[in-house]
Design an enzyme around this catalytic site. Structure first.
Site, PDB file in Angstrom:
ATOM      1  N   SER A 100     -55.516  30.894  48.148  1.00  0.00           N
ATOM      2  CA  SER A 100     -56.891  31.199  48.569  1.00  0.00           C
ATOM      3  C   SER A 100     -57.896  30.421  47.729  1.00  0.00           C
ATOM      4  O   SER A 100     -57.657  30.157  46.542  1.00  0.00           O
ATOM      5  CB  SER A 100     -57.167  32.696  48.416  1.00  0.00           C
ATOM      6  N   LYS A 133     -80.390  37.964  50.891  1.00  0.00           N
ATOM      7  CA  LYS A 133     -81.367  37.195  50.133  1.00  0.00           C
ATOM      8  C   LYS A 133     -80.664  36.526  48.959  1.00  0.00           C
ATOM      9  O   LYS A 133     -79.598  36.952  48.523  1.00  0.00           O
ATOM     10  CB  LYS A 133     -82.470  38.111  49.594  1.00  0.00           C
ATOM     11  N   SER A 134     -81.257  35.466  48.475  1.00  0.00           N
ATOM     12  CA  SER A 134     -80.728  34.801  47.290  1.00  0.00           C
ATOM     13  C   SER A 134     -81.275  35.487  46.039  1.00  0.00           C
ATOM     14  O   SER A 134     -82.438  35.893  45.998  1.00  0.00           O
ATOM     15  CB  SER A 134     -81.127  33.331  47.282  1.00  0.00           C
ATOM     16  N   LYS A 170     -60.219  42.427  61.258  1.00  0.00           N
ATOM     17  CA  LYS A 170     -60.405  42.311  59.820  1.00  0.00           C
ATOM     18  C   LYS A 170     -61.584  43.101  59.273  1.00  0.00           C
ATOM     19  O   LYS A 170     -61.894  43.035  58.080  1.00  0.00           O
ATOM     20  CB  LYS A 170     -60.553  40.834  59.443  1.00  0.00           C
ATOM     21  N   ALA A 204     -50.280  39.172  53.465  1.00  0.00           N
ATOM     22  CA  ALA A 204     -50.851  39.581  52.174  1.00  0.00           C
ATOM     23  C   ALA A 204     -51.996  40.549  52.430  1.00  0.00           C
ATOM     24  O   ALA A 204     -52.467  40.691  53.561  1.00  0.00           O
ATOM     25  CB  ALA A 204     -51.361  38.373  51.396  1.00  0.00           C
ATOM     26  N   TYR A 263     -58.250  40.302  44.020  1.00  0.00           N
ATOM     27  CA  TYR A 263     -57.578  39.608  45.111  1.00  0.00           C
ATOM     28  C   TYR A 263     -57.313  38.157  44.724  1.00  0.00           C
ATOM     29  O   TYR A 263     -56.196  37.648  44.846  1.00  0.00           O
ATOM     30  CB  TYR A 263     -58.415  39.655  46.390  1.00  0.00           C
TER      31      TYR A 263
END
Length: 338
Positions: A117, A204-205, A180, A78, A144
């Protein structure tokens, strides 16, 4: 005979190695290798298989009856890039192509195991339970994930999931992922950053309830994934959608610290702003619900994060050859669970 589509890819070639270690060589690999610059061909160079079929040649050969004695099709092939923007291509490769393979397997009573997935779960607000009856409630964050969701929904409505096994892989890391590019694991990226400049960059968040680097994922070692796939091959009566994860959420800080520890180095982490295009599509917490697989009968313990990262770094990334290779038998067993 076993057919592995995507057999030169990350999970496909790892499964091929596992089957080879069991003495199986009656395997047909279906894939595309692309440019030699990616090195994807090296995933196969140390392994054994009966034939290699280019992806575009496979369906016509399959439907014409060119293959005999097929016992299973492992459909891993895929487009796996979550950042792919060509929606039509994703529909063609991840949905239409998969439908043709599934229809043939059902017609011929051939065992089908295919890759779904964890991206189908979207932001996680609908949970991470691998329950087929809840498929329609999921809302992926990218095309995706939607292409995988579309096939899961089709397989459910066609009754295919009554006979086949669909696997929702979470964050897989391990050998043979090197081709990848941006989709390689954080372990692989961290290892290379450490070797290049001695530190690792993490996002960072952008949420007050998560500190920098404390965004969490279900990181699962490739050897656990292939163990589950082998088990499903050996138990063709087991069907449905199954999560493939560790069952535990760990932070990116934990993952990077384990990488430094495997190299006997002190952690050095640099936090950088998250790109704007990712901020609205970023998962802050994933954890695979594994009860369904356990209830089905798979009881092997999953590899702890520090142990899996240590094996990957010391025996592959920091070794002479990072690939699965039948000449490197000493890499078959690196801890008690393997």
């Amino acid at each position: 005979m076993i057919i592995i589509t995507g057999g030169a890819g990350f999970i496909g070639s790892a499964l091929l190695w596992e089957l080879n270690m069991q003495g199986r060589q009656d395997i047909v690999v279906v894939d595309t290798l692309g440019s030699t610059a990616t090195g994807q061909w090296r995933n196969l160079s140390g392994l054994s298989f009966a034939d290699f079929i280019p992806r575009d040649n496979f369906l016509p050969l399959l439907e014409s009856g060119a293959f005999t004695g097929i016992t299973a099709v492992i459909h891993m092939g895929a487009i796996s890039a979550t950042t792919e923007t060509d929606a039509d291509l994703l529909i063609e490769r991840n949905f239409a192509y998969s439908k043709s393979i599934a229809a043939y397997c059902m017609k011929k009573n051939i065992r089908l195991i295919y890759a779904s997935s964890a991206a189908t779960y979207g932001d996680g607000t609908a949970g991470y339970e691998d329950d087929e009856t809840r498929i329609d409630s999921l809302r992926p964050l990218n095309m995706y994930g939607y292409s995988k969701q579309l096939f899961d929904r089709w397989a459910l409505k066609q009754g295919i999931l009554e006979h086949a096994a669909g696997l929702k892989f979470f964050n897989v890391y391990g050998p043979n992922e090197y081709h990848k590019s941006d989709m390689t694991s954080v372990v692989y990226k961290a290892f290379n950053q450490i070797r290049e400049n001695g530190q690792v960059s993490l996002f960072k968040s952008h949420r007050p309830d998560y500190h920098d680097g404390e965004q969490m994922r279900d990181f699962v070692y490739i050897r656990d994934c292939t163990a589950i796939m082998i088990w499903l091959l050996d138990h063709p009566d087991i069907s449905g959608i199954f999560n493939i994860g560790s069952g535990e959420a760990r932070s990116f800080n934990d993952l990077v610290n384990a990488t430094f520890a495997a190299l006997n180095l002190k952690p050095a982490i640099n936090y950088v702003p998250m790109p704007e295009h990712l901020q609205g599509r970023y998962q802050y917490h994933t954890r695979a619900e594994m009860a369904k697989l356990r209830t089905a009968g798979f009881h092997k313990p999953m590899t702890p994060l520090e142990e899996g990262v240590g094996d990957y770094v010391r025996n592959y990334l920091d070794a002479e050859t990072p690939y699965y290779d039948l000449q490197s038998i000493h890499k078959k067993i690196n801890h008690k669970d393997f």
